[in-house]
Design a protein around this motif. Structure first.
Motif, PDB file in Angstrom:
ATOM      1  N   GLY A 271       9.607  50.539  19.220  1.00  0.00           N
ATOM      2  CA  GLY A 271      10.772  51.199  18.804  1.00  0.00           C
ATOM      3  C   GLY A 271      11.591  50.328  17.702  1.00  0.00           C
ATOM      4  N   GLY A 272      11.094  49.339  17.330  1.00  0.00           N
ATOM      5  CA  GLY A 272      11.642  48.794  16.004  1.00  0.00           C
ATOM      6  C   GLY A 272      12.616  47.481  16.432  1.00  0.00           C
ATOM      7  N   ASN A 273      12.918  47.400  17.745  1.00  0.00           N
ATOM      8  CA  ASN A 273      13.510  46.177  17.974  1.00  0.00           C
ATOM      9  C   ASN A 273      12.637  44.776  18.444  1.00  0.00           C
ATOM     10  OD1 ASN A 273      16.136  47.326  17.909  1.00  0.00           O
ATOM     11  ND2 ASN A 273      15.785  48.602  20.094  1.00  0.00           N
ATOM     12  N   VAL A 274      13.375  43.956  18.320  1.00  0.00           N
ATOM     13  CA  VAL A 274      12.556  42.470  18.704  1.00  0.00           C
ATOM     14  C   VAL A 274      12.414  42.446  20.332  1.00  0.00           C
ATOM     15  CG1 VAL A 274      13.095  41.154  16.585  1.00  0.00           C
ATOM     16  CG2 VAL A 274      14.531  41.088  18.810  1.00  0.00           C
ATOM     17  N   GLY A 275      11.349  41.852  20.713  1.00  0.00           N
ATOM     18  CA  GLY A 275      11.003  41.772  21.980  1.00  0.00           C
ATOM     19  C   GLY A 275      12.041  41.017  22.839  1.00  0.00           C
ATOM     20  N   VAL A 276      12.555  39.924  22.143  1.00  0.00           N
ATOM     21  CA  VAL A 276      13.452  39.133  23.008  1.00  0.00           C
ATOM     22  C   VAL A 276      14.873  39.630  22.923  1.00  0.00           C
ATOM     23  CG1 VAL A 276      12.337  36.916  21.830  1.00  0.00           C
ATOM     24  CG2 VAL A 276      14.394  38.019  20.617  1.00  0.00           C
ATOM     25  N   CYS A 277      15.049  40.768  22.762  1.00  0.00           N
ATOM     26  CA  CYS A 277      16.299  41.600  22.891  1.00  0.00           C
ATOM     27  C   CYS A 277      16.380  42.070  24.107  1.00  0.00           C
ATOM     28  CB  CYS A 277      16.526  42.750  21.858  1.00  0.00           C
ATOM     29  SG  CYS A 277      18.034  43.563  21.912  1.00  0.00           S
ATOM     30  N   GLN A 278      15.304  42.618  24.745  1.00  0.00           N
ATOM     31  CA  GLN A 278      15.242  43.107  26.023  1.00  0.00           C
ATOM     32  C   GLN A 278      15.145  42.089  27.020  1.00  0.00           C
ATOM     33  OE1 GLN A 278      12.132  46.232  26.934  1.00  0.00           O
ATOM     34  NE2 GLN A 278      12.469  45.861  29.084  1.00  0.00           N
ATOM     35  N   ASP A 279      14.596  40.907  26.582  1.00  0.00           N
ATOM     36  CA  ASP A 279      14.394  39.843  27.602  1.00  0.00           C
ATOM     37  C   ASP A 279      15.703  39.353  27.788  1.00  0.00           C
ATOM     38  OD1 ASP A 279      11.724  40.137  27.455  1.00  0.00           O
ATOM     39  OD2 ASP A 279      11.267  38.931  25.654  1.00  0.00           O
ATOM     40  N   LEU A 280      16.421  39.085  26.770  1.00  0.00           N
ATOM     41  CA  LEU A 280      18.069  38.637  27.006  1.00  0.00           C
ATOM     42  C   LEU A 280      19.163  39.582  27.305  1.00  0.00           C
ATOM     43  CD1 LEU A 280      18.095  36.467  23.573  1.00  0.00           C
ATOM     44  CD2 LEU A 280      17.872  35.550  26.057  1.00  0.00           C
ATOM     45  N   SER A 281      18.704  40.897  27.545  1.00  0.00           N
ATOM     46  CA  SER A 281      19.831  41.572  28.402  1.00  0.00           C
ATOM     47  C   SER A 281      20.649  41.201  29.407  1.00  0.00           C
ATOM     48  CB  SER A 281      19.240  43.094  28.682  1.00  0.00           C
ATOM     49  OG  SER A 281      20.047  43.808  28.999  1.00  0.00           O
ATOM     50  N   GLY A 282      21.838  41.127  29.396  1.00  0.00           N
ATOM     51  CA  GLY A 282      22.703  40.686  30.480  1.00  0.00           C
ATOM     52  C   GLY A 282      22.901  39.247  30.407  1.00  0.00           C
ATOM     53  N   ARG A 283      22.179  38.526  29.529  1.00  0.00           N
ATOM     54  CA  ARG A 283      22.329  36.936  29.413  1.00  0.00           C
ATOM     55  C   ARG A 283      23.327  36.561  28.295  1.00  0.00           C
ATOM     56  NH1 ARG A 283      17.070  37.520  31.658  1.00  0.00           N
ATOM     57  NH2 ARG A 283      16.572  35.792  33.120  1.00  0.00           N
ATOM     58  N   VAL A 284      23.553  35.321  28.704  1.00  0.00           N
ATOM     59  CA  VAL A 284      24.634  34.453  27.713  1.00  0.00           C
ATOM     60  C   VAL A 284      23.948  33.344  27.187  1.00  0.00           C
ATOM     61  CG1 VAL A 284      26.834  33.473  27.156  1.00  0.00           C
ATOM     62  CG2 VAL A 284      26.378  35.592  28.756  1.00  0.00           C
ATOM     63  N   VAL A 285      23.912  33.036  25.958  1.00  0.00           N
ATOM     64  CA  VAL A 285      23.329  31.864  25.425  1.00  0.00           C
ATOM     65  C   VAL A 285      24.617  30.942  24.803  1.00  0.00           C
ATOM     66  CG1 VAL A 285      21.834  30.665  23.819  1.00  0.00           C
ATOM     67  CG2 VAL A 285      21.067  32.454  24.892  1.00  0.00           C
ATOM     68  N   GLU A 286      24.881  29.868  25.162  1.00  0.00           N
ATOM     69  CA  GLU A 286      25.770  29.300  24.724  1.00  0.00           C
ATOM     70  C   GLU A 286      25.989  27.605  24.554  1.00  0.00           C
ATOM     71  OE1 GLU A 286      30.427  29.646  26.847  1.00  0.00           O
ATOM     72  OE2 GLU A 286      28.880  28.642  27.944  1.00  0.00           O
ATOM     73  N   THR A 287      26.651  27.168  23.437  1.00  0.00           N
ATOM     74  CA  THR A 287      26.923  25.737  23.383  1.00  0.00           C
ATOM     75  C   THR A 287      28.307  25.575  23.143  1.00  0.00           C
ATOM     76  OG1 THR A 287      25.008  25.281  21.648  1.00  0.00           O
ATOM     77  CG2 THR A 287      27.208  23.982  21.295  1.00  0.00           C
ATOM     78  N   THR A 288      28.806  24.611  23.755  1.00  0.00           N
ATOM     79  CA  THR A 288      30.040  24.011  23.830  1.00  0.00           C
ATOM     80  C   THR A 288      30.149  22.552  23.537  1.00  0.00           C
ATOM     81  OG1 THR A 288      30.233  23.920  26.418  1.00  0.00           O
ATOM     82  CG2 THR A 288      31.129  25.895  25.393  1.00  0.00           C
ATOM     83  N   GLY A 289      31.393  22.026  23.227  1.00  0.00           N
ATOM     84  CA  GLY A 289      31.598  20.653  23.042  1.00  0.00           C
ATOM     85  C   GLY A 289      30.807  19.987  22.034  1.00  0.00           C
ATOM     86  N   LEU A 290      30.496  20.736  20.856  1.00  0.00           N
ATOM     87  CA  LEU A 290      29.640  20.034  19.676  1.00  0.00           C
ATOM     88  C   LEU A 290      30.645  19.123  18.975  1.00  0.00           C
ATOM     89  CD1 LEU A 290      26.956  20.405  17.961  1.00  0.00           C
ATOM     90  CD2 LEU A 290      28.016  22.209  16.856  1.00  0.00           C
ATOM     91  N   LYS A 291      30.063  17.992  18.930  1.00  0.00           N
ATOM     92  CA  LYS A 291      30.934  16.992  18.335  1.00  0.00           C
ATOM     93  C   LYS A 291      30.046  16.124  17.390  1.00  0.00           C
ATOM     94  CE  LYS A 291      33.987  16.203  22.344  1.00  0.00           C
ATOM     95  NZ  LYS A 291      35.445  16.606  21.859  1.00  0.00           N
TER      96      LYS A 291
END
Length: 342
Positions: A271-291
């Protein structure tokens, strides 16, 4: 990784633009879990806030770590080799990037898309700091659908001429933390250390931030004379920084910046999309407190406009990332970012 295989040279960055994580705290500040819960913390992982001490003492080596490529799953090795083929060209400015000509010139990775987004550390060769700390989300249950896909997210490398990139790695068969050795000159030896993200790992190094599992990492220059860098993980059970990997020498990336970012290498589906797109559906990837740490004073400060920027562009264009519903947001420029997929 560049993760770490990661990176994008300035050439790769320009091409990408053209075609288109517990809040880290300084000592004494409590990190409270938030209301959002996608993905939820893992079974058996205690939901607990953490008091992270940036200058905590050194502990024992990371429990369960495997030094060298021995920690890579056999089924993941072909994909690692694919990255190495790309990595070999990073230091050459004339190397073709993500263009039609580039695809033809690099047939082994022609089917893959390489995309990233997040904080660029030390742009334009800014090396006025000698360490970085960050808290990254992780998901011990996440497995990718594609045999050749890598999700490096989050992943961090401090600055130019730093030797180590620490990576949260997800493949079809594993969830691990890697230390990628950017100072090795051995083309067959690039992964310096690995550790599985499992229940034992979470008991020692896992915390909960914004309703998601997370861990904290530090990469620092420990000997300027030999350009020796060391990576450590924060042990929440002992309040120590546990050594993970050490490397010395000359950074082989040829890049004049570092990063803390979301990154993937992924085959595109029919379908033209990357496979990881479906794998990450509904997920959040996050960095905080980068110092980052200033060597003259030993003081830690947030990544911000004086030492960082966003790259490769201010926002993520879903068509460029081959992923409808993907979005990147700088919660705090540039010390906290979030990538979501609806």
């Amino acid at each position: 990784m560049s993760t770490t295989p990661s990176l994008g040279s300035s050439v790769l960055r320009t091409a990408a633009a053209a075609v288109g994580t517990c809040a880290l705290a300084v000592a004494g500040t409590v990190l409270a879990p938030g209301a959002q819960a996608a993905p939820a913390t893992s079974p058996g992982h205690a939901v607990r806030p953490t008091v992270l001490q940036a200058d905590a003492p050194t502990g024992a080596p990371v429990s369960g770590r495997v030094l060298g490529d021995a920690g890579i799953r056999p089924q993941d090795r072909p994909a690692v080799q694919r990255f190495r083929e790309l990595r070999a060209g990073l230091a050459t400015a004339a190397q073709p990037s993500d263009t039609a000509a580039g695809h033809a010139a690099r047939a082994p990775i022609a089917a893959q898309a390489h995309r990233w987004w997040g904080t660029e550390l030390g742009p334009n060769g800014n090396t006025g700091y000698d360490a970085v700390i960050a808290t990254h989300t992780l998901d011990d249950a996440l497995r990718l659908s594609g045999a050749n896909d890598f999700l490096y997210a989050p992943t961090t490398k401090p600055r130019s001429n730093s030797c180590i990139e620490t990576v949260t790695v997800h493949t079809r068969d594993s969830a691990q933390i890697w230390a990628w050795d950017w100072c090795t000159t051995d083309p067959s030896q690039a992964v310096g250390a690995t550790v599985d993200i499992d229940a034992a790992f979470l008991r020692k190094y896992g915390t909960t931030v914004n309703g998601r599992s997370a861990y904290s990492v530090q990469v620092q220059l420990t000997d300027a004379r030999t350009n020796t860098w060391s990576a450590s993980l924060y042990n929440v059970a002992t309040s120590t920084w546990d050594p993970f990997f050490t490397s010395r020498g000359t950074d082989q990336t040829g890049l004049d910046y570092g990063w803390d970012m979301f990154e993937y290498y992924s085959d595109r589906t029919a379908g033209g999309n990357v496979g990881v797109c479906q794998d990450l559906s509904g997920r959040v990837v996050e960095t905080t407190g980068l110092k980052v740490r200033t060597p003259a004073t030993g003081a830690w400060s947030d990544a911000g406009p004086s030492n960082s920027t966003v790259f490769p562009a201010a926002t993520m264009n879903p068509s460029t990332y081959y992923c409808p519903g993907i979005a990147g947001r700088m919660a705090t420029a540039y010390s906290a970012w979030q990538v979501t997929v609806r």
